[in-house]
Design a protein around this motif. Structure first.
Motif, short mmCIF file in Angstrom:
data_model
loop_
_atom_site.label_atom_id
_atom_site.label_comp_id
_atom_site.label_asym_id
_atom_site.label_seq_id
_atom_site.Cartn_x
_atom_site.Cartn_y
_atom_site.Cartn_z
N LYS A 99 0.85 -1.18 0.00
CA LYS A 99 0.00 0.00 0.00
C LYS A 99 0.89 1.24 0.00
N ARG A 100 0.28 2.37 -0.33
CA ARG A 100 1.04 3.61 -0.48
C ARG A 100 1.84 3.95 0.79
N ASP A 101 1.24 3.72 1.94
CA ASP A 101 1.93 4.10 3.18
C ASP A 101 3.06 3.14 3.54
N GLU A 102 3.22 2.07 2.74
CA GLU A 102 4.32 1.13 2.99
C GLU A 102 5.57 1.46 2.19
N GLN A 142 8.86 3.55 1.13
CA GLN A 142 9.85 4.24 1.95
C GLN A 142 10.96 4.80 1.07
N ASN A 150 9.63 4.11 -6.23
CA ASN A 150 9.19 3.71 -4.89
C ASN A 150 10.06 2.56 -4.38
#
Length: 424
Positions: free
Chosen positions: A29-32, A34, A57
């Protein structure tokens, strides 16, 4: 002329692995994402048959361990399969990566098919035409793996494949070298613009004080001008859709701008009558600037010396002088300029900048002497950039022309390889 014995087969009947991306609940997911870690590739990372990792990403090693599908190995070919299908790049890093669900991996065995040769073959017109025919879906075209396996290719013996790949890769190296030089020149022009016109550290700046303006402090003697005052015309192209032809005059839209240039190879043609109608409204001439003001916002291109062409749904700036042409070209090519303008775009489903908005756009304009100095330094950079682009275009066309000729034996592989070695 010695013909090469070719073998014909579908991809599904060859020792090739075709691997799609992970679509399970483990998909990141997007919040994963880094700042560093294992590359997680998506379709935006492929440009001009190569990878661009500048906005890539990354996922953690722990997340990578969870995802078993879509793992990329060195020399794998990565292809987009949804939306803009058939975009290709070859992964040539001594590491690994993951692909998203809109891509797949094609992995050659190296014995029957050479990985680099297969990459060149897959980006050739015959293969690209074949997958366009197989593509399904209207709202978002896609090509399933089962259809991809049905695509037929013709290939020579493995040693010939390696020699052909060597020749075409040498062209790729020359093309990439020109691309790097173009980016350096662009960066130099933008760096000088920021130094002179943003930081106000231009020659003689110590003698001038800053005065207040509606855009903030500007050097004394400079002015705030609407774009219309810096150009003889700020106009756009036709809003009609002339019928496409195989031959005639190119019709250029914003989607045909690539990295500051017009990509004529992707344009379609219109008739002389239609071309003349458009030219009465907006005639692009050398020194003019093309600016995409609807749909794909903010793409820019300088009008080249040749060929003559028409424009559709694209703004056309006709600067008053060569110095203003150079100044405005760099100004509208700055990412920060586009970011500022984008916040002021109109429209909901499709963003746009009206001609009235562009004409009244206020630009901090230096005096004539500073403009002349800037043009004297930057104009040669812009001109060299255009020359390198023309060279890159010719190299690309030559490379693409050679592929079928080398495969068929119409051009001897040995002679072409020897020529490459002499040139290197």
């Amino acid at each position: 002329m010695s013909r090469i014995n070719l073998t014909r087969s579908t991809l599904g009947d060859l020792p090739i692995k075709i691997i799609d991306g992970d679509r399970s609940a483990k998909y990141p997911k997007r919040d994963e994402f880094q700042p560093s870690g294992v590359l997680f590739l998506n379709t935006t990372n492929i440009h001009d048959d190569r990878f661009d990792f500048s906005e890539a990403n990354y996922v953690s090693d722990e997340k990578f361990a969870e995802i078993k599908k879509g793992r990329v190995e060195r020399l794998d070919i990565v292809m987009t399969t949804r939306g803009s299908i058939g975009k290709l790049a070859q992964f040539d890093l001594p590491t690994t990566a993951l692909i998203n669900a809109q891509m797949l991996i094609v992995r050659a065995d190296g014995r029957v098919l050479d990985a680099r040769f297969l990459f060149h073959l897959m980006r050739g017109e015959d293969f690209q035409s074949a997958i366009r025919n197989f593509a399904s879906g209207s709202a978002q075209p896609q090509i399933p793996i089962t259809d991809l396996k049905a695509v037929e290719i013709a290939y020579p013996p493995i040693e010939s494949q390696r020699r052909i790949a060597y020749i075409l890769s040498a062209y790729d190296d020359l093309i990439e070298n020109n691309t790097r030089r173009i980016k350096i020149l662009e960066g130099m022009a933008q760096m000088l613009y920021r130094e002179w016109f943003v930081n106000f550290r231009f020659p003689g700046h110590q003698k001038l004080k800053l005065v207040e303006s509606e855009l903030g402090p500007i050097p004394e003697g400079w002015s705030l001008q609407p774009l219309s005052a810096l150009c003889t015309k700020v106009i756009d192209g036709t809003h009609d859709t002339p019928p496409p032809l195989k031959e005639g005059f190119f019709l250029v839209t914003g989607k045909h701008f690539t990295s500051g240039f017009v990509d004529f190879d992707t344009c379609y043609c219109i008739s002389l009558d239609e071309h003349e109608k458009v030219m009465k409204r907006s005639k692009p001439e050398p020194g003019d600037i093309l600016f995409s003001n609807i749909g794909t916002l903010g793409s820019i291109a300088a009008v080249p010396e040749r060929p003559q062409f028409s424009i559709k749904n694209v703004a056309l700036f006709k600067p008053l002088t060569e110095a203003l042409s150079t100044f405005l070209f760099v100004h509208f090519g700055l990412p920060e300029t586009i970011q500022m303008l984008y916040a002021k775009a109109s429209g909901t489903s499709q963003k746009f900048w009206s001609l009235q908005f562009l004409r009244t756009l206020t630009i901090g304009t230096p005096d004539a002497a500073v403009l002349a100095d800037f043009n004297r330094i930057v104009k040669p950079l812009v001109s060299l950039r255009l020359t390198l682009h023309d060279q890159r275009t010719n190299l690309t066309r030559t490379r693409d022309f050679l592929l079928p000729k080398l495969i068929s034996g119409e051009i001897p592989v040995e002679a072409a390889a020897e020529l490459v070695e002499q040139t290197a």
